[in-house]
Scaffold this motif. Structure first.
Motif, mmCIF file in Angstrom:
data_model
loop_
_atom_site.group_PDB
_atom_site.id
_atom_site.type_symbol
_atom_site.label_atom_id
_atom_site.label_comp_id
_atom_site.label_asym_id
_atom_site.label_seq_id
_atom_site.Cartn_x
_atom_site.Cartn_y
_atom_site.Cartn_z
ATOM 1 N N SER A 20 -11.881 -33.384 -55.959
ATOM 2 C CA SER A 20 -12.261 -34.795 -56.633
ATOM 3 C C SER A 20 -11.641 -34.991 -57.715
ATOM 4 O O SER A 20 -10.695 -35.827 -58.563
ATOM 5 C CB SER A 20 -13.470 -35.417 -57.413
ATOM 6 N N SER A 21 -12.137 -33.684 -58.510
ATOM 7 C CA SER A 21 -11.554 -33.506 -60.152
ATOM 8 C C SER A 21 -9.513 -33.788 -60.103
ATOM 9 O O SER A 21 -8.760 -34.663 -60.861
ATOM 10 C CB SER A 21 -11.150 -32.006 -61.218
ATOM 11 N N ALA A 22 -8.979 -33.368 -59.179
ATOM 12 C CA ALA A 22 -7.872 -32.847 -58.648
ATOM 13 C C ALA A 22 -7.426 -34.810 -58.433
ATOM 14 O O ALA A 22 -5.659 -35.105 -59.162
ATOM 15 C CB ALA A 22 -7.003 -32.766 -57.861
ATOM 16 N N LEU A 23 -7.861 -34.983 -57.942
ATOM 17 C CA LEU A 23 -7.654 -36.628 -57.566
ATOM 18 C C LEU A 23 -7.381 -37.307 -58.451
ATOM 19 O O LEU A 23 -6.992 -38.361 -58.612
ATOM 20 C CB LEU A 23 -8.559 -37.269 -56.371
ATOM 21 N N ILE A 24 -8.603 -37.954 -59.300
ATOM 22 C CA ILE A 24 -8.638 -38.119 -60.443
ATOM 23 C C ILE A 24 -8.202 -38.451 -61.529
ATOM 24 O O ILE A 24 -7.532 -38.575 -61.972
ATOM 25 C CB ILE A 24 -10.494 -37.659 -61.465
ATOM 26 N N ALA A 25 -7.487 -36.801 -61.697
ATOM 27 C CA ALA A 25 -6.774 -36.133 -62.878
ATOM 28 C C ALA A 25 -5.008 -37.548 -62.111
ATOM 29 O O ALA A 25 -3.948 -37.446 -62.901
ATOM 30 C CB ALA A 25 -6.674 -34.684 -62.551
ATOM 31 N N SER A 29 -8.017 -46.529 -69.882
ATOM 32 C CA SER A 29 -7.819 -45.821 -68.489
ATOM 33 C C SER A 29 -7.663 -45.010 -68.041
ATOM 34 O O SER A 29 -7.820 -43.999 -67.747
ATOM 35 C CB SER A 29 -7.191 -47.183 -67.823
ATOM 36 N N VAL A 30 -6.675 -44.147 -69.080
ATOM 37 C CA VAL A 30 -5.793 -43.004 -68.867
ATOM 38 C C VAL A 30 -6.670 -42.005 -69.867
ATOM 39 O O VAL A 30 -6.925 -40.528 -69.380
ATOM 40 C CB VAL A 30 -4.083 -42.625 -69.171
ATOM 41 N N GLY A 31 -6.929 -42.260 -70.889
ATOM 42 C CA GLY A 31 -8.399 -40.776 -70.971
ATOM 43 C C GLY A 31 -9.155 -40.748 -70.979
ATOM 44 O O GLY A 31 -10.338 -39.696 -70.644
ATOM 45 N N VAL A 32 -9.851 -42.420 -70.080
ATOM 46 C CA VAL A 32 -11.319 -42.187 -69.804
ATOM 47 C C VAL A 32 -10.565 -41.128 -68.557
ATOM 48 O O VAL A 32 -11.721 -40.750 -67.835
ATOM 49 C CB VAL A 32 -11.603 -43.240 -69.407
ATOM 50 N N LEU A 33 -9.863 -41.255 -67.765
ATOM 51 C CA LEU A 33 -9.703 -40.767 -66.189
ATOM 52 C C LEU A 33 -9.473 -39.435 -66.551
ATOM 53 O O LEU A 33 -10.006 -38.179 -65.494
ATOM 54 C CB LEU A 33 -8.538 -41.451 -65.385
ATOM 55 N N ALA A 34 -8.797 -38.762 -67.690
ATOM 56 C CA ALA A 34 -8.569 -37.430 -68.399
ATOM 57 C C ALA A 34 -9.445 -36.710 -68.230
ATOM 58 O O ALA A 34 -10.077 -36.124 -67.813
ATOM 59 C CB ALA A 34 -7.667 -37.434 -69.363
ATOM 60 N N VAL A 35 -10.675 -37.612 -69.277
ATOM 61 C CA VAL A 35 -11.917 -36.461 -69.568
ATOM 62 C C VAL A 35 -12.556 -36.874 -68.552
ATOM 63 O O VAL A 35 -13.478 -35.297 -68.003
ATOM 64 C CB VAL A 35 -12.436 -37.803 -70.507
ATOM 65 N N LEU A 67 -0.928 -43.442 -63.106
ATOM 66 C CA LEU A 67 -1.166 -44.835 -65.086
ATOM 67 C C LEU A 67 -0.615 -44.432 -65.918
ATOM 68 O O LEU A 67 0.297 -45.684 -66.297
ATOM 69 C CB LEU A 67 -3.078 -44.679 -65.204
ATOM 70 N N ALA A 68 -0.515 -43.552 -66.216
ATOM 71 C CA ALA A 68 0.086 -43.081 -67.754
ATOM 72 C C ALA A 68 1.805 -43.224 -67.204
ATOM 73 O O ALA A 68 2.052 -43.713 -68.482
ATOM 74 C CB ALA A 68 -0.134 -41.874 -67.800
ATOM 75 N N LEU A 69 2.307 -42.763 -66.061
ATOM 76 C CA LEU A 69 4.171 -43.166 -65.963
ATOM 77 C C LEU A 69 4.362 -44.416 -65.218
ATOM 78 O O LEU A 69 4.880 -44.805 -65.242
ATOM 79 C CB LEU A 69 3.932 -42.196 -64.766
#
Length: 209
Positions: free
Chosen positions: A194-199, A78-84, A205-207
């Motif tokens: 949008s990009s900032a919120l997703i990041a 999930s973290v990887g998908v959101l970061a991409v 989630l990573a934390l």
């Protein structure tokens, strides 16, 4: 029957209303494109919510521990998908701002309704929280939700309808925002937000949030 209907509606709204990364992406996507694409994406989200509700009804109590066992790898995915996703949104918005395209409607040159639908199906599917939530709810309401196949069908249909109505509301808000910020700078601003919120959601989630 009424209990199953109300339980499904409440379950669908409860899982859909908190605007997370998917909600932020849906609003930003509709703002940058058009309502038709946004609604297609909204139904992609609702499809997964309905499918998870169905899986929870069929799997019952045995489902939650199985999914929980793979929580960490699913969280990493999930973290990887959101970061991409955040990076793609940022790159695309900067590219379009620097080299504006002309001719086609923004929705047609960026994506299409089927692509928007399946993209959101894929993004929503990597969230294990949804299926665990529905499984726990089914366990707690097993007498009224799964008493008969008809009760289970009503529950799943109500959960899908609740999720779809809320996601369509978010898409409508994105369309309104898009009409207010239709210029190149406005589209860039919505994309950056949008990009900032997703990041931010990916970091949260990573934390372990």
């Amino acid at each position: 029957m009424t209990t199953a209907l109300l339980a499904g509606l409440l379950a669908g709204y409860a899982i859909a209303i908190p605007v997370g990364a998917i909600g932020a992406y849906l609003i930003g996507l509709t703002a940058r494109t058009n309502l038709r694409i946004g609604l297609s994406a909204a139904f992609g989200v609702a499809t997964v919510d309905g499918a998870y509700a169905l899986v929870a009804v069929l799997g019952g109590a045995a489902l939650a521990p199985v999914v929980a066992r793979y929580d960490e790898p699913l969280r990493a995915v999930s973290v990887g998908v959101l970061a991409v996703l955040a990076a793609v949104v940022l790159w695309r918005s900067l590219r379009e701002y620097r080299v504006p395209e002309s001719g086609d409607e923004p929705g047609e040159r960026m994506t299409s309704p089927p692509k928007a639908y399946w993209t959101l199906v894929g993004l929503t599917s990597v969230n294990p929280t949804t299926v665990v939530y529905f499984a726990a709810l089914v366990v707690g309401h097993s007498g009224s939700v799964t008493a008969t196949p008809l009760h289970a069908t009503v529950f799943v249909a109500a959960a899908f309808a609740a999720s779809a109505s809320w996601q369509c509301l978010l898409a409508g808000g994105g369309a309104l925002l898009g009409s207010l910020l239709s210029g190149s700078r406005g589209r860039l601003a919505t994309s950056l937000v949008s990009s900032a919120l997703i990041a931010a959601f990916a970091v949260h989630l990573a934390l372990g949030g």
